[in-house]
Write an enzyme that holds these catalytic residues in place. Structure first.
Site, short mmCIF file in Angstrom:
data_model
loop_
_atom_site.label_atom_id
_atom_site.label_comp_id
_atom_site.label_asym_id
_atom_site.label_seq_id
_atom_site.Cartn_x
_atom_site.Cartn_y
_atom_site.Cartn_z
N SER A 140 17.48 66.79 53.70
CA SER A 140 15.88 66.33 53.85
C SER A 140 15.32 66.83 53.72
O SER A 140 14.56 68.18 54.47
CB SER A 140 15.87 65.37 55.23
N GLU B 294 11.54 70.63 56.11
CA GLU B 294 11.82 70.82 57.28
C GLU B 294 12.88 72.02 56.68
O GLU B 294 13.39 72.86 57.49
CB GLU B 294 13.46 69.88 57.23
N ARG C 288 14.28 69.06 65.03
CA ARG C 288 14.56 70.03 64.22
C ARG C 288 14.22 70.92 64.48
O ARG C 288 13.55 71.99 62.95
CB ARG C 288 13.98 69.35 62.99
C1 LIG Z 1 22.89 67.30 50.98
C2 LIG Z 1 22.36 68.10 52.64
C3 LIG Z 1 22.58 67.26 54.13
C4 LIG Z 1 22.65 67.69 55.20
N1 LIG Z 1 21.67 66.77 55.69
C5 LIG Z 1 21.53 66.81 57.43
C6 LIG Z 1 21.33 66.55 58.29
O1 LIG Z 1 21.58 65.53 58.66
N2 LIG Z 1 21.21 66.92 59.44
C7 LIG Z 1 20.38 68.11 59.26
O2 LIG Z 1 19.91 68.26 60.89
N3 LIG Z 1 20.40 68.93 58.47
C8 LIG Z 1 21.19 68.47 57.83
N4 LIG Z 1 21.03 69.10 56.20
C9 LIG Z 1 19.91 71.24 56.45
C10 LIG Z 1 21.50 71.87 56.74
O3 LIG Z 1 22.57 70.73 56.24
C11 LIG Z 1 21.60 72.56 57.80
O4 LIG Z 1 20.66 72.43 58.25
C12 LIG Z 1 22.53 73.31 58.78
O5 LIG Z 1 22.27 73.72 59.96
C13 LIG Z 1 22.02 74.47 57.48
O6 LIG Z 1 22.87 75.56 58.17
P1 LIG Z 1 23.24 76.91 56.93
O7 LIG Z 1 24.56 77.55 57.40
O8 LIG Z 1 23.19 76.70 55.45
O9 LIG Z 1 22.04 77.90 57.15
P2 LIG Z 1 21.19 78.16 56.02
O10 LIG Z 1 20.82 77.36 54.77
O11 LIG Z 1 21.78 79.44 55.27
O12 LIG Z 1 19.51 78.63 56.67
C14 LIG Z 1 18.68 78.24 57.31
C15 LIG Z 1 17.87 78.96 57.74
O13 LIG Z 1 18.61 79.39 59.28
C16 LIG Z 1 18.56 80.65 59.05
N5 LIG Z 1 20.63 80.77 59.86
C17 LIG Z 1 21.83 80.77 59.04
N6 LIG Z 1 22.98 81.06 60.11
C18 LIG Z 1 21.77 82.06 61.10
C19 LIG Z 1 22.49 83.16 62.42
N7 LIG Z 1 23.56 82.47 62.22
N8 LIG Z 1 21.83 83.75 62.35
C20 LIG Z 1 20.61 83.58 62.83
N9 LIG Z 1 19.76 82.42 61.71
C21 LIG Z 1 20.54 81.85 61.30
C22 LIG Z 1 18.79 80.99 57.92
O14 LIG Z 1 17.83 82.45 58.05
C23 LIG Z 1 16.80 80.53 57.54
O15 LIG Z 1 16.69 80.38 57.92
C24 LIG Z 1 21.41 68.73 55.16
C25 LIG Z 1 21.57 69.77 53.97
C26 LIG Z 1 22.13 69.26 52.78
C27 LIG Z 1 22.13 70.21 51.36
#
Ligand SMILES: Cc1cc2nc3c(=O)[nH]c(=O)nc-3n(C[C@H](O)[C@H](O)[C@H](O)COP(=O)(O)OP(=O)(O)OC[C@H]3O[C@@H](n4cnc5c(N)ncnc54)[C@H](O)[C@@H]3O)c2cc1C
Length: 355
Positions: free
Chosen positions: A243, A347, A166
């Site tokens: 998480s 996380e 992570r």
């Molecule tokens: C119901 C649920 C289940 C989940 N299950 C998992 C799981 O099983 N495993 C897991 O690892 N995660 C899980 N997550 C967490 C999340 O989905 C992941 O971390 C996902 O990759 C975040 O993507 P996002 O586009 O929504 O990022 P955001 O929430 O929009 O951003 C997260 C971070 O990444 C940065 N970021 C986003 N895009 C970029 C980019 N293009 N360049 C630079 N920085 C960027 C943002 O600035 C921020 O710091 C879960 C979340 C939810 C709500």
């Protein structure tokens, strides 16, 4: 052309449905727009928040005093295919799960166990997204990014990404804006060997066996739905950031302390989950610690609540603010520290707030 707005409420852009207004908000649908928006903000000394699907973000009730750049770039390109491997370069704004679904349908193995994870492709390297025995560090070969320090586009290979559990070079570091990610996938109708015991049980196979890609995806989705880990507008348990705490990795001293506390609290024969790491440390389960510290599923503090389906997910079932969610998170973190001497670490990325 990039869409620009002011005072945009970020609660509409996070899966927790939390977060106050962004002073400026740019919707970037091409790479040029994305880079230009970040450069302009940097030139003006304006704070920048890069936003994907908002599924790993806890944003302050006060919002963000700067420019939020929403990454909406689209496109997937097959850049090479040799020796049974296919290289796909995917734009940062592509939604992750539809991409996984396409790989499964096209007979490309390597991400099938990451089905059902919300968010966009550009965020997958940030925390080395993982679940059910797979993580993206196994398939990512390179990340192309805009480097805000060098003011230039750069390519980071897998080593340069410094992936760990992570974590990566990108997490907690505003330097890089991910533009696209290249994954190397196996041309195969069968999954990677099933590594996760719970998934193997669900599939009725032994760990290490393979199943079809579709069987793996369907089983993962079913397991995840049962835990409220697939977004569902009708299910308040899915209004989370996934998480909330990472699984702690303990060095020998901290492990000994946990053994002592578990015996003291739960009796001399009590055991706890142990997953040995390659470096000799031991990973344990944050969910187990939280539950045994007395915070069971459905535990509420004000309007914020632990999911009724999964101990690790803190939710806003409706009516909570970020302050309420953080109060619950602190209660859980402090309770686990008092009970077991283990310091849980969040996380999701916290914006404008601390735990
Ligand atoms: C119901 C649920 C289940 C989940 N299950 C998992 C799981 O099983 N495993 C897991 O690892 N995660 C899980 N997550 C967490 C999340 O989905 C992941 O971390 C996902 O990759 C975040 O993507 P996002 O586009 O929504 O990022 P955001 O929430 O929009 O951003 C997260 C971070 O990444 C940065 N970021 C986003 N895009 C970029 C980019 N293009 N360049 C630079 N920085 C960027 C943002 O600035 C921020 O710091 C879960 C979340 C939810 C709500």
């Amino acid at each position: 052309m990039a869409v620009f707005a002011e005072d945009v409420n970020l609660a509409g852009y996070t899966t927790l449905r939390l977060g106050g207004p962004a002073r400026r908000f740019v919707e970037a649908t091409t790479e040029a727009e994305l880079v230009a928006a970040v450069r302009k903000a940097d030139d003006e000394g304006e704070p920048v928040l890069v936003l994907g699907g908002g599924s790993n973000l806890v944003v302050s009730d006060d919002g963000f005093p700067g420019t939020v750049v929403h990454v909406g770039t689209r496109g997937t390109e097959r850049v090479a295919a040799e020796g049974g491997k296919v290289l796909l370069r995917v734009q940062a704004g592509e939604d992750w799960d539809p991409f996984v679904a396409r790989c499964v349908a096209d007979g490309l193995a390597g991400v099938e166990c990451l089905s059902g994870i919300p968010g966009r492709v550009g965020a997958t390297p940030i925390q080395n997204v993982g679940a059910y025995g797979q993580d993206v560090s196994e398939t990512i070969v390179e990340v192309r990014a805009y480097d805000r320090e060098a003011r230039a586009c750069v390519v980071l290979d897998r080593d340069a990404c410094r992936f760990t559990y992570r974590h990566s070079v990108f997490k907690g570091n505003d330097r890089y804006v991910v533009l696209d990610v290249t994954y190397a996938l196996d041309e195969a109708e069968e999954s990677q060997p099933i590594a996760y015991a719970e998934l193997a049980r669900k599939l009725d196979v032994r760990p290490g066996d393979r199943v079809t890609l579709k069987e793996a995806r369907d089983a993962v989705l079913e397991l995840r739905r049962g835990k409220g880990m697939v977004l569902d507008a009708t299910d308040p348990d899915t209004r989370s950031a996934g998480s909330f705490f990472t699984n702690p990795i303990l060095d020998p001293d901290r492990l000994a302390e946990l053994e002592r506390r578990v015996a003291e609290r739960l009796g001399p024969d009590a055991t706890f989950p142990r997953y040995p790491e390659a470096d000799g440390r031991v990973k344990t389960s944050a969910a187990w610690l939280i539950d045994r510290a007395g915070f069971t599923k459905g535990h509420a503090r004000g309007p914020a609540r632990i999911s009724t389906k999964h101990t690790l997910a803190l939710t806003n079932p409706g009516g909570a603010g970020t302050a309420d969610l953080l109060a619950l998170a602190r209660e859980v973190r402090d309770g686990v520290r008092d009970a077991f001497g283990v310091e849980l670490v969040n996380e999701p990325v916290l914006v404008g707030v601390t735990l």
